[in-house]
Design a protein around this motif. Sequence first.
Motif, PDB file in Angstrom:
ATOM      1  N   THR A 113       0.828  -1.199   0.000  1.00  0.00           N
ATOM      2  CA  THR A 113       0.000   0.000   0.000  1.00  0.00           C
ATOM      3  C   THR A 113       0.866   1.255   0.000  1.00  0.00           C
ATOM      4  N   LEU A 114       0.433   2.266  -0.748  1.00  0.00           N
ATOM      5  CA  LEU A 114       1.176   3.527  -0.802  1.00  0.00           C
ATOM      6  C   LEU A 114       1.320   4.131   0.590  1.00  0.00           C
ATOM      7  N   THR A 115       2.400   4.861   0.813  1.00  0.00           N
ATOM      8  CA  THR A 115       2.557   5.566   2.085  1.00  0.00           C
ATOM      9  C   THR A 115       1.470   6.625   2.226  1.00  0.00           C
ATOM     10  N   LEU A 116       1.174   6.993   3.464  1.00  0.00           N
ATOM     11  CA  LEU A 116       0.166   8.027   3.700  1.00  0.00           C
ATOM     12  C   LEU A 116       0.606   9.354   3.103  1.00  0.00           C
ATOM     13  N   GLU A 117       1.851   9.700   3.238  1.00  0.00           N
ATOM     14  CA  GLU A 117       2.328  10.983   2.714  1.00  0.00           C
ATOM     15  C   GLU A 117       2.139  11.059   1.213  1.00  0.00           C
ATOM     16  N   ARG A 118       2.513   9.995   0.524  1.00  0.00           N
ATOM     17  CA  ARG A 118       2.370   9.979  -0.935  1.00  0.00           C
ATOM     18  C   ARG A 118       0.891  10.007  -1.327  1.00  0.00           C
ATOM     19  N   THR A 119       0.074   9.270  -0.617  1.00  0.00           N
ATOM     20  CA  THR A 119      -1.362   9.246  -0.898  1.00  0.00           C
ATOM     21  C   THR A 119      -1.977  10.633  -0.750  1.00  0.00           C
ATOM     22  N   ASP A 197     -17.149  14.144 -10.337  1.00  0.00           N
ATOM     23  CA  ASP A 197     -15.696  13.967 -10.412  1.00  0.00           C
ATOM     24  C   ASP A 197     -15.110  13.742  -9.021  1.00  0.00           C
ATOM     25  N   LEU A 198     -15.629  14.468  -8.025  1.00  0.00           N
ATOM     26  CA  LEU A 198     -15.096  14.339  -6.668  1.00  0.00           C
ATOM     27  C   LEU A 198     -15.435  12.979  -6.065  1.00  0.00           C
ATOM     28  N   TYR A 199     -16.589  12.421  -6.409  1.00  0.00           N
ATOM     29  CA  TYR A 199     -16.900  11.063  -5.963  1.00  0.00           C
ATOM     30  C   TYR A 199     -15.834  10.098  -6.484  1.00  0.00           C
ATOM     31  N   SER A 200     -15.472  10.257  -7.747  1.00  0.00           N
ATOM     32  CA  SER A 200     -14.448   9.397  -8.330  1.00  0.00           C
ATOM     33  C   SER A 200     -13.111   9.582  -7.619  1.00  0.00           C
ATOM     34  N   VAL A 201     -12.806  10.822  -7.232  1.00  0.00           N
ATOM     35  CA  VAL A 201     -11.596  11.056  -6.441  1.00  0.00           C
ATOM     36  C   VAL A 201     -11.661  10.274  -5.129  1.00  0.00           C
ATOM     37  N   GLY A 202     -12.847  10.252  -4.501  1.00  0.00           N
ATOM     38  CA  GLY A 202     -13.005   9.490  -3.266  1.00  0.00           C
ATOM     39  C   GLY A 202     -12.723   8.014  -3.469  1.00  0.00           C
ATOM     40  N   CYS A 203     -13.167   7.458  -4.608  1.00  0.00           N
ATOM     41  CA  CYS A 203     -12.898   6.047  -4.912  1.00  0.00           C
ATOM     42  C   CYS A 203     -11.403   5.802  -5.086  1.00  0.00           C
ATOM     43  N   VAL A 204     -10.736   6.719  -5.774  1.00  0.00           N
ATOM     44  CA  VAL A 204      -9.297   6.579  -5.991  1.00  0.00           C
ATOM     45  C   VAL A 204      -8.539   6.712  -4.671  1.00  0.00           C
ATOM     46  N   LEU A 205      -8.938   7.680  -3.842  1.00  0.00           N
ATOM     47  CA  LEU A 205      -8.298   7.850  -2.533  1.00  0.00           C
ATOM     48  C   LEU A 205      -8.479   6.599  -1.683  1.00  0.00           C
ATOM     49  N   TYR A 206      -9.669   6.032  -1.697  1.00  0.00           N
ATOM     50  CA  TYR A 206      -9.939   4.807  -0.941  1.00  0.00           C
ATOM     51  C   TYR A 206      -8.990   3.692  -1.381  1.00  0.00           C
ATOM     52  N   GLU A 207      -8.806   3.570  -2.691  1.00  0.00           N
ATOM     53  CA  GLU A 207      -7.931   2.515  -3.201  1.00  0.00           C
ATOM     54  C   GLU A 207      -6.472   2.781  -2.848  1.00  0.00           C
ATOM     55  N   MET A 208      -6.052   4.037  -2.874  1.00  0.00           N
ATOM     56  CA  MET A 208      -4.678   4.344  -2.481  1.00  0.00           C
ATOM     57  C   MET A 208      -4.434   4.007  -1.017  1.00  0.00           C
ATOM     58  N   LEU A 209      -5.446   4.219  -0.176  1.00  0.00           N
ATOM     59  CA  LEU A 209      -5.301   3.958   1.254  1.00  0.00           C
ATOM     60  C   LEU A 209      -5.364   2.468   1.591  1.00  0.00           C
ATOM     61  N   THR A 210      -6.176   1.729   0.868  1.00  0.00           N
ATOM     62  CA  THR A 210      -6.466   0.343   1.261  1.00  0.00           C
ATOM     63  C   THR A 210      -5.962  -0.710   0.290  1.00  0.00           C
ATOM     64  N   GLY A 211      -5.635  -0.299  -0.943  1.00  0.00           N
ATOM     65  CA  GLY A 211      -5.232  -1.269  -1.947  1.00  0.00           C
ATOM     66  C   GLY A 211      -6.393  -1.870  -2.716  1.00  0.00           C
ATOM     67  N   ARG A 212      -7.625  -1.395  -2.447  1.00  0.00           N
ATOM     68  CA  ARG A 212      -8.808  -1.922  -3.129  1.00  0.00           C
ATOM     69  C   ARG A 212      -9.810  -0.792  -3.355  1.00  0.00           C
ATOM     70  N   PRO A 213     -10.616  -0.865  -4.422  1.00  0.00           N
ATOM     71  CA  PRO A 213     -11.681   0.134  -4.603  1.00  0.00           C
ATOM     72  C   PRO A 213     -12.732  -0.026  -3.506  1.00  0.00           C
ATOM     73  N   HIS A 240      -9.625  -1.376   7.050  1.00  0.00           N
ATOM     74  CA  HIS A 240      -8.746  -2.235   6.247  1.00  0.00           C
ATOM     75  C   HIS A 240      -7.271  -1.969   6.544  1.00  0.00           C
ATOM     76  N   ARG A 241      -6.981  -0.756   7.014  1.00  0.00           N
ATOM     77  CA  ARG A 241      -5.587  -0.376   7.236  1.00  0.00           C
ATOM     78  C   ARG A 241      -5.478   0.395   8.551  1.00  0.00           C
ATOM     79  N   PRO A 242      -5.220  -0.305   9.644  1.00  0.00           N
ATOM     80  CA  PRO A 242      -5.068   0.382  10.939  1.00  0.00           C
ATOM     81  C   PRO A 242      -3.983   1.453  10.855  1.00  0.00           C
ATOM     82  N   GLY A 243      -4.280   2.588  11.468  1.00  0.00           N
ATOM     83  CA  GLY A 243      -3.332   3.694  11.438  1.00  0.00           C
ATOM     84  C   GLY A 243      -3.705   4.797  10.475  1.00  0.00           C
ATOM     85  N   VAL A 244      -4.731   4.595   9.651  1.00  0.00           N
ATOM     86  CA  VAL A 244      -5.211   5.681   8.799  1.00  0.00           C
ATOM     87  C   VAL A 244      -5.799   6.767   9.687  1.00  0.00           C
TER      88      VAL A 244
END
Length: 398
Positions: A113-119, A197-213, A240-244
Amino acid sequence: MDTTRLIGGRFRVKDRPVSGAMGDVWPAEDTKLGRTVALKFLARRRLRQQGAPTEFTDWTVKRFGREGVAMARVSHAHVAQIYDTGEHEGELYIVMEYIQGRSLAGHLKEGPTLTLERTVRWTREICEGLDAAHQRDVLHHDIKPDNIMITNEGDVKIVDFGLASLADVTQSHTGVGTALYKAPERWSGSLGSVRSDLYSVGCVLYEMLTGRPPFGGPQDDPMTVGRMHQDDTPAPPSAHRPGVPDQLDVIVRILLEKDPGDRPRSAEAVALVMSDIQHVLGAEDKVVESGRGHLPEALNGSTRHSERIEVLDRRIFELQLRFGPYDQKVIEARMEHADLTGRSGDARGAAALFNRLGRDCQDFFGPYDTQALNAFEEVARWIARSEGGNRSGTGTLS
């Protein structure tokens, strides 16, 4: 397609293309300006062979041209620049900035999973680029990891503005890549909006944080995924990712609201919040209690006060994201937050919060705004309490 002759009288193809659902992207040399560009062709013949509607007529051609003209006016570091449009052997193309790097989808596939800073940083840059386009009344319609390029320097470039708006005309609503990131209202036939468009950003952010849509996966039936977008609520990323951090859970939840009116008002609002979180995270991927970062350390009121302050802090955060920093609900919540801070024992902290609120109201509403004057009266009151407490030796501040 014959690539042995100059395309548009000036572009010489340099290498093999990268093929996608909507067409092919060829690296090419601009012989007039001596630079490398990307030529993206809209493959009309292929789309028809794949079952695209036959209504791809002059109307869609004109729409494609208008989109290119609109995007040519958008100049931003996080949006791939469109230089020109044209037609070659019956196929439409756009001339784009050539990006050396790879897609966000490629980064997500390599794990972990991407680092929080990069995400957080990449989400901020995505929103900054989207805001620049939205300011020109240009929607993307297809924000997803494949359409977000990461340069070799580690910066975001959003691509496919010129083609994404045609996706719903040339393709059915069942494209898997789109299904994983498409807003609920668009499954009901809406053309979408800034908040789609912002909803789609939310989906992408979720995947960056958790590794899944947030809903389904590439192997799932697209229509089933669509019903999930419309009816289901995903678990917060921290499940899905403790520490978020709690703030990222909140941002994701608001971005993924079913009702567009409950989502942030603009990409700029999300970018500003992500910028604040980025400052807290610094360069490290670590757990931070960013939701209360601005509260003074001297705060030592009762547990009841502390809990109410934390609730208000989160409430202010959500209201600012949805309605902007100067909405009446935000100002009232900030007033209550500052007053409760003082009543918890931190008079100096209350004075500082009221002073900040007063200055903000003056900047937005004018120097004689009633709310600003009321806030400054509270500043004087809490300063007096602080000084009185220190003189009597009963104050809680050092």
